[in-house]
Design a protein around this motif. Structure first.
Motif, PDB file in Angstrom:
ATOM      1  N   SER A 172       0.817  -1.222   0.000  1.00  0.00           N
ATOM      2  CA  SER A 172       0.000   0.000   0.000  1.00  0.00           C
ATOM      3  C   SER A 172       0.851   1.271   0.000  1.00  0.00           C
ATOM      4  O   SER A 172       0.367   2.332  -0.393  1.00  0.00           O
ATOM      5  N   THR A 173       2.107   1.174   0.407  1.00  0.00           N
ATOM      6  CA  THR A 173       2.984   2.351   0.419  1.00  0.00           C
ATOM      7  C   THR A 173       3.915   2.398  -0.800  1.00  0.00           C
ATOM      8  O   THR A 173       4.696   3.338  -0.934  1.00  0.00           O
ATOM      9  N   ALA A 174       3.831   1.405  -1.666  1.00  0.00           N
ATOM     10  CA  ALA A 174       4.713   1.348  -2.840  1.00  0.00           C
ATOM     11  C   ALA A 174       4.337   2.431  -3.848  1.00  0.00           C
ATOM     12  O   ALA A 174       3.167   2.782  -3.998  1.00  0.00           O
ATOM     13  N   SER A 175       5.344   2.945  -4.542  1.00  0.00           N
ATOM     14  CA  SER A 175       5.072   3.917  -5.602  1.00  0.00           C
ATOM     15  C   SER A 175       5.327   3.321  -6.989  1.00  0.00           C
ATOM     16  O   SER A 175       4.846   3.856  -7.984  1.00  0.00           O
ATOM     17  N   VAL A 176       6.070   2.198  -7.047  1.00  0.00           N
ATOM     18  CA  VAL A 176       6.339   1.523  -8.324  1.00  0.00           C
ATOM     19  C   VAL A 176       5.842   0.079  -8.222  1.00  0.00           C
ATOM     20  O   VAL A 176       6.296  -0.687  -7.371  1.00  0.00           O
ATOM     21  N   PHE A 177       4.908  -0.251  -9.091  1.00  0.00           N
ATOM     22  CA  PHE A 177       4.328  -1.591  -9.113  1.00  0.00           C
ATOM     23  C   PHE A 177       4.725  -2.330 -10.380  1.00  0.00           C
ATOM     24  O   PHE A 177       4.729  -1.748 -11.463  1.00  0.00           O
ATOM     25  N   GLY A 178       5.033  -3.593 -10.224  1.00  0.00           N
ATOM     26  CA  GLY A 178       5.189  -4.491 -11.359  1.00  0.00           C
ATOM     27  C   GLY A 178       3.867  -5.229 -11.502  1.00  0.00           C
ATOM     28  O   GLY A 178       3.306  -5.718 -10.524  1.00  0.00           O
ATOM     29  N   LEU A 179       3.346  -5.266 -12.710  1.00  0.00           N
ATOM     30  CA  LEU A 179       2.066  -5.921 -12.989  1.00  0.00           C
ATOM     31  C   LEU A 179       2.340  -7.081 -13.944  1.00  0.00           C
ATOM     32  O   LEU A 179       2.729  -6.869 -15.084  1.00  0.00           O
ATOM     33  N   ALA A 238       6.507  -3.383  -5.327  1.00  0.00           N
ATOM     34  CA  ALA A 238       5.452  -4.373  -5.063  1.00  0.00           C
ATOM     35  C   ALA A 238       5.005  -4.957  -6.396  1.00  0.00           C
ATOM     36  O   ALA A 238       5.057  -4.277  -7.424  1.00  0.00           O
ATOM     37  N   TRP A 239       4.565  -6.195  -6.349  1.00  0.00           N
ATOM     38  CA  TRP A 239       4.119  -6.905  -7.546  1.00  0.00           C
ATOM     39  C   TRP A 239       2.657  -7.295  -7.417  1.00  0.00           C
ATOM     40  O   TRP A 239       2.173  -7.607  -6.323  1.00  0.00           O
ATOM     41  N   ILE A 240       1.975  -7.305  -8.561  1.00  0.00           N
ATOM     42  CA  ILE A 240       0.621  -7.845  -8.666  1.00  0.00           C
ATOM     43  C   ILE A 240       0.686  -8.878  -9.771  1.00  0.00           C
ATOM     44  O   ILE A 240       1.114  -8.574 -10.885  1.00  0.00           O
ATOM     45  N   GLN A 241       0.276 -10.098  -9.454  1.00  0.00           N
ATOM     46  CA  GLN A 241       0.333 -11.141 -10.466  1.00  0.00           C
ATOM     47  C   GLN A 241      -1.072 -11.513 -10.917  1.00  0.00           C
ATOM     48  O   GLN A 241      -1.949 -11.785 -10.111  1.00  0.00           O
TER      49      GLN A 241
END
Length: 182
Positions: free
Chosen positions: A50-57, A106-109
């Motif tokens: 929730s505090t990440a500014s760069v996400f890998g999708l 942070a990653w979202i898979q």
């Protein structure tokens, strides 16, 4: 094995005992699942993300696990939340592969629905499911019964057959068909 049985147990936390029959040794065993531990681990990952500014999708390409509609929806939501998004196409998701993306926080898979639950704690950065991403972005509330409805027609917006996701896929198919006839 326990794979499908665990999905059933996760979706039904109020049933305390399940039974598994293994036809090879001809054994019936009593099975249980540690819901509290799973919830603690997943909520910790959500809090970190929730505090990440760069996400890998991650768009999973193994079999039919990935869904471009869900990826596009999440990408839009992340951008609306002011996050930087890096979309990656992967057939298999391993900690060593994701570690190469040092800037991702942070990653979202969008691949295997159970990947985050079963293996997420082995990754250096949080690895969220689409449902967990919705919680991290404050688009959904945490559910005490963890939703295992990724392939259900009445599933949440993180599911494959949710109307918002399906409409986007249908629109894209129509655009591609129109381009092909030109």
């Amino acid at each position: 094995g326990r794979f499908h049985l665990e999905s059933l147990m996760i979706q039904n936390p109020f049933v305390k005992t399940f039974y598994k029959y293994d036809p090879y040794p001809r054994k019936l065993t009593k099975e249980s699942y540690d819901h509290a531990k799973m919830h603690r681990i997943r909520q910790h990952a959500i809090k970190q993300a929730s505090t990440a500014s760069v996400f890998g999708l991650i768009m999973g390409s193994l079999g039919r696990q990935g869904n471009p509609g869900i990826v596009q929806r999440l990408k839009k939501r992340l951008i609306e939340a002011g996050k930087e998004v890096i979309v990656v196409l992967l057939s298999e998701v391993f900690p060593s592969k994701l570690a190469m993306f040092e800037s991702v926080e942070a990653w979202i898979q969008v691949a295997c629905p159970r990947l985050s639950i079963d293996w997420g704690h082995h990754f250096k950065r949080p690895l969220l499911s689409p449902y967990e991403a919705e919680v991290a972005l404050n688009l959904q509330k945490w559910k005490q019964i963890y939703p295992m409805d990724f392939y259900r027609k009445e599933g949440g917006p993180w599911s494959n057959y949710h109307p918002e996701t399906k409409i986007k896929i249908e629109r894209k198919k129509k655009r591609l068909a129109a381009k092909a006839t030109r």
